[in-house]
Design a protein around this motif. Structure first.
Motif, PDB file in Angstrom:
ATOM      1  N   PRO A 319       0.804  -1.233   0.000  1.00 46.35           N
ATOM      2  CA  PRO A 319       0.000   0.000   0.000  1.00 46.35           C
ATOM      3  C   PRO A 319       0.836   1.282   0.000  1.00 46.35           C
ATOM      4  O   PRO A 319       0.391   2.307  -0.518  1.00 46.35           O
ATOM      5  N   GLU A 320       2.049   1.220   0.566  1.00 42.48           N
ATOM      6  CA  GLU A 320       2.901   2.414   0.582  1.00 42.48           C
ATOM      7  C   GLU A 320       3.304   2.815  -0.839  1.00 42.48           C
ATOM      8  O   GLU A 320       3.377   4.009  -1.154  1.00 42.48           O
ATOM      9  N   TYR A 321       3.560   1.842  -1.686  1.00 49.46           N
ATOM     10  CA  TYR A 321       3.927   2.141  -3.067  1.00 49.46           C
ATOM     11  C   TYR A 321       2.744   2.759  -3.812  1.00 49.46           C
ATOM     12  O   TYR A 321       2.887   3.740  -4.553  1.00 49.46           O
ATOM     13  N   LEU A 322       1.567   2.192  -3.597  1.00 47.51           N
ATOM     14  CA  LEU A 322       0.367   2.728  -4.256  1.00 47.51           C
ATOM     15  C   LEU A 322       0.046   4.130  -3.750  1.00 47.51           C
ATOM     16  O   LEU A 322      -0.354   5.004  -4.526  1.00 47.51           O
ATOM     17  N   LEU A 323       0.226   4.333  -2.459  1.00 51.14           N
ATOM     18  CA  LEU A 323      -0.023   5.674  -1.897  1.00 51.14           C
ATOM     19  C   LEU A 323       0.920   6.683  -2.531  1.00 51.14           C
ATOM     20  O   LEU A 323       0.493   7.786  -2.920  1.00 51.14           O
ATOM     21  N   ALA A 324       2.198   6.331  -2.668  1.00 50.25           N
ATOM     22  CA  ALA A 324       3.183   7.255  -3.236  1.00 50.25           C
ATOM     23  C   ALA A 324       2.839   7.599  -4.681  1.00 50.25           C
ATOM     24  O   ALA A 324       2.910   8.764  -5.093  1.00 50.25           O
ATOM     25  N   ASP A 349      -5.479  -2.767   2.643  1.00 51.95           N
ATOM     26  CA  ASP A 349      -5.398  -2.595   4.093  1.00 51.95           C
ATOM     27  C   ASP A 349      -6.557  -1.725   4.558  1.00 51.95           C
ATOM     28  O   ASP A 349      -6.480  -0.498   4.525  1.00 51.95           O
ATOM     29  N   PRO A 350      -7.653  -2.336   5.006  1.00 52.74           N
ATOM     30  CA  PRO A 350      -8.843  -1.575   5.413  1.00 52.74           C
ATOM     31  C   PRO A 350      -8.608  -0.631   6.591  1.00 52.74           C
ATOM     32  O   PRO A 350      -9.462   0.213   6.867  1.00 52.74           O
ATOM     33  N   ASP A 351      -7.494  -0.777   7.293  1.00 52.83           N
ATOM     34  CA  ASP A 351      -7.183   0.114   8.422  1.00 52.83           C
ATOM     35  C   ASP A 351      -6.114   1.136   8.067  1.00 52.83           C
ATOM     36  O   ASP A 351      -5.504   1.747   8.964  1.00 52.83           O
ATOM     37  N   PHE A 352      -5.902   1.365   6.785  1.00 53.18           N
ATOM     38  CA  PHE A 352      -4.854   2.282   6.327  1.00 53.18           C
ATOM     39  C   PHE A 352      -5.420   3.698   6.298  1.00 53.18           C
ATOM     40  O   PHE A 352      -6.013   4.145   5.310  1.00 53.18           O
ATOM     41  N   ALA A 353      -5.229   4.427   7.403  1.00 53.11           N
ATOM     42  CA  ALA A 353      -5.856   5.743   7.565  1.00 53.11           C
ATOM     43  C   ALA A 353      -5.446   6.711   6.469  1.00 53.11           C
ATOM     44  O   ALA A 353      -6.270   7.497   5.965  1.00 53.11           O
ATOM     45  N   ILE A 380     -10.221   9.934  10.468  1.00 54.50           N
ATOM     46  CA  ILE A 380     -10.245  10.418  11.855  1.00 54.50           C
ATOM     47  C   ILE A 380     -10.532   9.265  12.805  1.00 54.50           C
ATOM     48  O   ILE A 380      -9.887   9.114  13.850  1.00 54.50           O
ATOM     49  N   ASP A 381     -11.501   8.418  12.439  1.00 54.29           N
ATOM     50  CA  ASP A 381     -11.866   7.275  13.282  1.00 54.29           C
ATOM     51  C   ASP A 381     -10.685   6.320  13.473  1.00 54.29           C
ATOM     52  O   ASP A 381     -10.594   5.640  14.501  1.00 54.29           O
ATOM     53  N   LEU A 382      -9.799   6.282  12.483  1.00 49.56           N
ATOM     54  CA  LEU A 382      -8.622   5.414  12.564  1.00 49.56           C
ATOM     55  C   LEU A 382      -7.439   6.108  13.240  1.00 49.56           C
ATOM     56  O   LEU A 382      -6.351   5.548  13.301  1.00 49.56           O
ATOM     57  N   GLY A 383      -7.670   7.329  13.754  1.00 51.44           N
ATOM     58  CA  GLY A 383      -6.652   7.984  14.564  1.00 51.44           C
ATOM     59  C   GLY A 383      -5.749   8.956  13.839  1.00 51.44           C
ATOM     60  O   GLY A 383      -4.719   9.355  14.390  1.00 51.44           O
ATOM     61  N   MET A 384      -6.103   9.394  12.624  1.00 48.74           N
ATOM     62  CA  MET A 384      -5.236  10.304  11.882  1.00 48.74           C
ATOM     63  C   MET A 384      -5.588  11.747  12.235  1.00 48.74           C
ATOM     64  O   MET A 384      -6.612  12.289  11.802  1.00 48.74           O
TER      65      MET A 384
END
Length: 398
Positions: A319-324, A349-353, A380-384
């Motif tokens: 997911p980090e590569y896709l985010l970038a 990753d369903p918890d990837f804020a 926000i719900d995931l803490g970001m």
């Protein structure tokens, strides 16, 4: 009268025998001092006892540990070696001698001892091992154990392999330790150290963060994480430069030096090093990813997207590569393509804020406010915390 005299003699004999019985032996006195961790007091008592009882295994066992805790490592090594000569099946002695050899820098013999420990059935369950730290090598503290366990042997095998520069072996040993005890932060911290030495910085960061999730105050993990995130120190750079100058650099050498340069704003040098790493190992996704990040910093979006795409083709579920790549597409105005990348991150990753946050700001830029607010709320719900300010600006009712 004669009877009375006999009784008095018997009483005197009995008293003398009782007095002799009640007087503790040097070994008993040594046991008492040892149990209270008074090592300096225990040592001369054990010396005296062993002089008269040169085959007493428990005496060598105790004296070896007392020497060890007094930092008399050569003497401890002699004690454990004598013990193993008397009894080659004394499993705990292999473990302790391995620790002493590790502290003395005798890494290959130490590995043999830890391997022998793993192959030897354990002895008595009431033998106590006292805490001994590996010294000034900057590694985690060794745990005190009532009985030595296999995970500690694998952990020490990992430590020895790191010192020998055999980082792949170290990771294999540390993975064995983690499989046996996944709650020990030391194991993750040392795995992070081995990964960082290989230049595998993303998994190294993950290992350090796992150690800190188990113990937020774990100093080696904090220090290791800080070093990886800044590319390492100048000593490491000097070592990498020397390897390159000697003509023995490999893909990992160039990738590690490129990461250092990238982390210290030396963009052109970093791009050059990552390019050399890719030419030597075109299947290493990290080199493409890091070069893409460097290109992004230079606002060379086309080159960055190409490198991110190459990394994704090698590791499509990262997911980090896709985010970038999504971020690169977002800032270059490719909103639909960016949204597709951000969507894929949360599918993986369903918890990837951060994925929800970036979907939210992309929807907002596309003037799709309801979807934007939904995604920002999820982040926000995931803490970001960063999502809170954007949500208040975009979604809060006047």
């Amino acid at each position: 009268m004669k009877t009375l005299r006999v009784l008095l003699i018997l009483l005197c004999i009995g008293f003398d025998a009782f007095s002799q019985q009640a007087e503790p032996s040097p070994f008993q006195l040594a046991q008492e001092a040892f149990g209270q961790q008074r090592w300096e007091e225990a040592l001369p008592l054990l010396d005296l006892w062993i002089q008269g009882h040169p085959t007493d295994q428990e005496a060598y066992w105790m004296r070896g540990q007392a020497h060890q805790n007094e930092s008399k490592l050569e003497e401890a090594l002699g004690d454990f070696s004598s013990l193993l000569t008397l009894n080659p099946q004394f499993a705990e002695a292999y473990f302790e001698r391995g620790r002493v050899r590790y502290q003395l820098g005798h890494y290959e013999p130490a590995i043999e001892d830890f391997e022998n420990f793993l192959k030897t059935p354990p002895g008595e369950t009431n033998r106590v091992l006292y805490k001994v730290t590996p010294g000034s090598k900057g590694v985690s503290e060794v745990t005190t154990l009532q009985t030595v366990s296999a995970e500690q042997a694998y952990y020490h095998l990992g430590l020895c392999s790191i010192e020998l520069g055999e980082y792949d072996f170290a990771i294999l040993y540390l993975d064995e330790a983690i499989a046996l005890d996944p709650e020990e932060p030391d194991f993750y911290a040392e795995k992070g150290r081995a990964l960082a030495r290989l230049g595998d910085n993303v998994p190294a960061i993950e290992a350090y963060e796992l150690a800190l999730s188990l113990n937020p105050d774990h100093l080696p993990a904090k220090q290791g994480l800080a070093l990886v995130k800044t590319g390492g120190d100048e000593v490491l750079l000097g070592q990498l430069d020397q390897v390159v100058a000697e003509g023995s650099g490999n893909a990992q050498t160039y990738k590690q030096r490129g990461f250092y340069r990238m982390s210290h704003d030396q963009d052109q040098g970093a791009i050059s090093d990552f390019g050399l790493a890719i030419s030597l190992d075109p299947d290493d996704s990290e080199s493409y990813f890091y070069r893409g990040k460097t290109y992004s910093r230079q606002k060379k979006w086309k080159e960055a997207e190409a490198d991110y795409s190459a990394a994704i083709s090698l590791e499509p579920e990262n997911p980090e590569y896709l985010l970038a790549r999504g971020q690169s597409r977002y800032v270059s105005g490719q909103l639909e393509e960016a949204l597709a990348d951000f969507t894929q991150t949360v599918v993986l990753d369903p918890d990837f804020a951060s994925g929800y946050y970036h979907r939210g700001i992309t929807y907002q830029r596309m003037n799709r406010k309801p979807e934007a607010c939904r995604e920002l709320q999820k982040a926000i719900d995931l803490g970001m915390e960063a999502a809170v300010g954007v949500w208040e600006k975009v979604c809060k009712q006047d």
